[in-house]
Design a protein around this motif. Structure first.
Motif, PDB file in Angstrom:
ATOM      1  N   VAL A 141       0.869  -1.177   0.000  1.00 56.24           N
ATOM      2  CA  VAL A 141       0.000   0.000   0.000  1.00 56.24           C
ATOM      3  C   VAL A 141       0.906   1.227   0.000  1.00 56.24           C
ATOM      4  N   ALA A 142       0.698   2.139  -0.950  1.00 59.66           N
ATOM      5  CA  ALA A 142       1.573   3.303  -1.104  1.00 59.66           C
ATOM      6  C   ALA A 142       0.743   4.580  -1.026  1.00 59.66           C
ATOM      7  N   VAL A 143       1.104   5.454  -0.098  1.00 67.93           N
ATOM      8  CA  VAL A 143       0.369   6.719   0.039  1.00 67.93           C
ATOM      9  C   VAL A 143       1.357   7.880   0.118  1.00 67.93           C
ATOM     10  N   ARG A 144       0.937   9.005  -0.462  1.00 69.22           N
ATOM     11  CA  ARG A 144       1.781  10.209  -0.440  1.00 69.22           C
ATOM     12  C   ARG A 144       0.876  11.421  -0.293  1.00 69.22           C
ATOM     13  N   ASP A 145       1.214  12.270   0.673  1.00 73.01           N
ATOM     14  CA  ASP A 145       0.409  13.476   0.900  1.00 73.01           C
ATOM     15  C   ASP A 145       1.303  14.653   1.239  1.00 73.01           C
ATOM     16  N   ALA A 251       2.479  38.479  -7.255  1.00 68.94           N
ATOM     17  CA  ALA A 251       3.686  39.227  -6.866  1.00 68.94           C
ATOM     18  C   ALA A 251       4.828  38.253  -6.577  1.00 68.94           C
ATOM     19  N   TRP A 252       4.517  37.172  -5.861  1.00 67.53           N
ATOM     20  CA  TRP A 252       5.572  36.183  -5.568  1.00 67.53           C
ATOM     21  C   TRP A 252       6.086  35.579  -6.889  1.00 67.53           C
ATOM     22  N   GLY A 253       5.164  35.248  -7.773  1.00 67.43           N
ATOM     23  CA  GLY A 253       5.556  34.591  -9.025  1.00 67.43           C
ATOM     24  C   GLY A 253       6.426  35.475  -9.910  1.00 67.43           C
ATOM     25  N   ALA A 254       6.242  36.785  -9.797  1.00 63.70           N
ATOM     26  CA  ALA A 254       6.998  37.716 -10.648  1.00 63.70           C
ATOM     27  C   ALA A 254       8.386  38.011 -10.085  1.00 63.70           C
ATOM     28  N   ASP A 255       8.650  37.567  -8.880  1.00 62.45           N
ATOM     29  CA  ASP A 255       9.925  37.894  -8.219  1.00 62.45           C
ATOM     30  C   ASP A 255      10.997  36.883  -8.634  1.00 62.45           C
ATOM     31  N   PRO A 256      12.066  37.329  -9.289  1.00 63.78           N
ATOM     32  CA  PRO A 256      13.097  36.372  -9.740  1.00 63.78           C
ATOM     33  C   PRO A 256      13.797  35.661  -8.596  1.00 63.78           C
ATOM     34  N   ASP A 257      13.660  36.181  -7.352  1.00 61.57           N
ATOM     35  CA  ASP A 257      14.232  35.476  -6.185  1.00 61.57           C
ATOM     36  C   ASP A 257      13.284  34.402  -5.659  1.00 61.57           C
ATOM     37  N   GLY A 258      12.117  34.263  -6.260  1.00 63.08           N
ATOM     38  CA  GLY A 258      11.081  33.386  -5.696  1.00 63.08           C
ATOM     39  C   GLY A 258      11.477  31.914  -5.672  1.00 63.08           C
ATOM     40  N   TRP A 259      11.100  31.247  -4.603  1.00 62.85           N
ATOM     41  CA  TRP A 259      11.411  29.811  -4.380  1.00 62.85           C
ATOM     42  C   TRP A 259      10.292  29.256  -3.511  1.00 62.85           C
ATOM     43  N   PHE A 260       9.756  28.100  -3.901  1.00 65.81           N
ATOM     44  CA  PHE A 260       8.620  27.532  -3.151  1.00 65.81           C
ATOM     45  C   PHE A 260       8.846  26.033  -2.991  1.00 65.81           C
ATOM     46  N   LEU A 261       8.692  25.542  -1.765  1.00 65.88           N
ATOM     47  CA  LEU A 261       8.897  24.123  -1.471  1.00 65.88           C
ATOM     48  C   LEU A 261       7.586  23.498  -0.987  1.00 65.88           C
ATOM     49  N   VAL A 262       7.250  22.355  -1.585  1.00 66.58           N
ATOM     50  CA  VAL A 262       6.050  21.600  -1.198  1.00 66.58           C
ATOM     51  C   VAL A 262       6.496  20.222  -0.700  1.00 66.58           C
ATOM     52  N   PRO A 263       6.662  20.054   0.616  1.00 64.05           N
ATOM     53  CA  PRO A 263       7.124  18.754   1.128  1.00 64.05           C
ATOM     54  C   PRO A 263       5.983  17.745   1.231  1.00 64.05           C
ATOM     55  N   HIS A 264       6.350  16.485   1.030  1.00 63.79           N
ATOM     56  CA  HIS A 264       5.370  15.400   1.114  1.00 63.79           C
ATOM     57  C   HIS A 264       5.886  14.292   2.017  1.00 63.79           C
ATOM     58  N   GLY A 265       4.979  13.732   2.807  1.00 63.80           N
ATOM     59  CA  GLY A 265       5.254  12.450   3.444  1.00 63.80           C
ATOM     60  C   GLY A 265       4.809  11.349   2.501  1.00 63.80           C
ATOM     61  N   GLU A 266       5.506  10.217   2.552  1.00 67.39           N
ATOM     62  CA  GLU A 266       5.116   9.085   1.705  1.00 67.39           C
ATOM     63  C   GLU A 266       5.425   7.796   2.464  1.00 67.39           C
ATOM     64  N   LEU A 267       4.605   6.779   2.236  1.00 66.99           N
ATOM     65  CA  LEU A 267       4.743   5.507   2.960  1.00 66.99           C
ATOM     66  C   LEU A 267       4.593   4.332   2.014  1.00 66.99           C
ATOM     67  N   LEU A 268       5.400   3.316   2.258  1.00 68.34           N
ATOM     68  CA  LEU A 268       5.152   1.985   1.714  1.00 68.34           C
ATOM     69  C   LEU A 268       4.747   1.125   2.896  1.00 68.34           C
ATOM     70  N   CYS A 269       3.553   0.551   2.836  1.00 72.12           N
ATOM     71  CA  CYS A 269       3.015  -0.231   3.956  1.00 72.12           C
ATOM     72  C   CYS A 269       2.759  -1.661   3.507  1.00 72.12           C
ATOM     73  N   ARG A 270       3.164  -2.609   4.346  1.00 71.74           N
ATOM     74  CA  ARG A 270       2.886  -4.028   4.053  1.00 71.74           C
ATOM     75  C   ARG A 270       1.767  -4.482   4.983  1.00 71.74           C
ATOM     76  N   PRO A 271       0.808  -5.203   4.421  1.00 71.62           N
ATOM     77  CA  PRO A 271      -0.346  -5.618   5.244  1.00 71.62           C
ATOM     78  C   PRO A 271       0.073  -6.541   6.390  1.00 71.62           C
TER      79      PRO A 271
END
Ligand SMILES: C[S@@+](CC[C@H](N)C(=O)[O-])C[C@H]1O[C@@H](n2cnc3c(N)ncnc32)[C@H](O)[C@@H]1O
Length: 271
Positions: A141-145, A251-271
């Motif tokens: 079972v694989a989940v990522r959020d 405004a953020w998107g137009a800024d050449p210094d802009g940087w955005f991080l979207v972290p995710h948890g993810e799991l591999l689960c065995r029954p």
């Protein structure tokens, strides 16, 4: 199917601004942790498949295995079916289903996958129990959020702080848990998995093209998607506040210094 499932409302909906984000997803950028587990011939369930770009990528990896893709929203299944057909993948079964009460026999699949789905559910532990039930012994079972509270960006912008705070309030008011990534291990343990392997990966948007794409779709999501309707109806924002948030995204998107991080948890689960 049980009619006693808990209720949550899918906050994003399937507005074009939302689908621009979902249709960008590939196995490489959203399911790399699962790829070493995939083999030709496996039976795979993609739960909450949305527009199905990830489904199609996974189907190509397990072909000629049978892939089943389900979603709560009937309308999005037509989009997912068209995506698969455009890639010549004609064998995927598409159906409606509620993650809380799956209409499949026990031990039906080798791989049970859900990407960015548990965060939207009223009872993610119950969904994980269902995913465990339909997964064969020896399967995965694989989940990522995503984890919204862990998202971070530069330069700082009060408008984006307001966006994050409001998004998390709306998501919780509608029965979901926006900070899902950090909770996946706890949910899987509660659901009774014997073995849980956790990892984390992130999307990063910093190039001019990526900033324009990410900021543009979030600006539009803020004013035009289901999120906007729910934010207004729930008294979480005024139309003027939503417009100001959309301006902050631009405004953020137009800024050449802009940087955005979207972290995710993810799991591999065995029954
Ligand atoms: C953020 S989208 C993710 C779509 C796809 N997995 C992807 O990553 O591109 C979440 C999907 O879960 C579906 N969903 C929400 N609640 C659900 C439920 N209770 N049962 C099944 N699907 C659900 C939504 O309709 C939506 O298509």
């Amino acid at each position: 199917m049980s009619k006693t499932h808990p209720e949550s409302r899918y906050v994003h909906g399937h507005h074009t601004s939302v689908l621009r984000s979902h249709r960008w997803r590939t196995a490489a950028n959203s399911a790399a942790y699962l790829l070493p587990e995939l083999r030709p011939g496996q039976a795979l369930l993609d739960l909450g498949c949305g527009p199905g770009t990830l489904t199609a990528d996974l189907a190509a990896r397990v072909a000629p295995g049978q892939v089943t893709a389900v979603d709560h929203a009937p309308a999005i299944l037509a989009t997912a079916r068209a995506e698969a057909e455009s890639r010549g993948l004609t064998g995927i079964r598409f159906d409606t289903a509620d993650a809380h009460a799956l209409d499949f026999e026990d031990d039906s699949f080798d791989v049970v996958h859900a990407h960015q789905v548990l965060q939207h559910l009223a009872d993610p532990v119950r969904a994980l129990r269902e995913m465990r039930r339909v997964c064969r012994p020896g399967g995965v079972v694989a989940v990522r959020d995503a984890d919204y509270a862990a998202m971070t960006w530069y330069p700082e912008h009060p408008g984006l702080d307001g966006w994050l705070d409001r998004y998390r309030r709306v998501a919780r008011a509608e029965g979901g848990e926006p900070d899902a990534g950090r909770r996946l291990v706890a949910w899987a343990r509660e659901a009774g998995f014997a073995e849980v392997t956790a990892s984390a990966t992130a999307w990063c948007f910093a190039s001019e093209a990526d900033r324009a794409w990410w900021s543009g779709l979030w600006a539009e999501r803020t004013t035009d998607s289901s999120f906007a309707d729910l934010a207004l109806a729930g008294g979480h924002a005024t139309a003027e506040e939503l417009r100001a948030t959309a301006e902050a995204w631009h405004a953020w998107g137009a800024d050449p210094d802009g940087w955005f991080l979207v972290p995710h948890g993810e799991l591999l689960c065995r029954p």
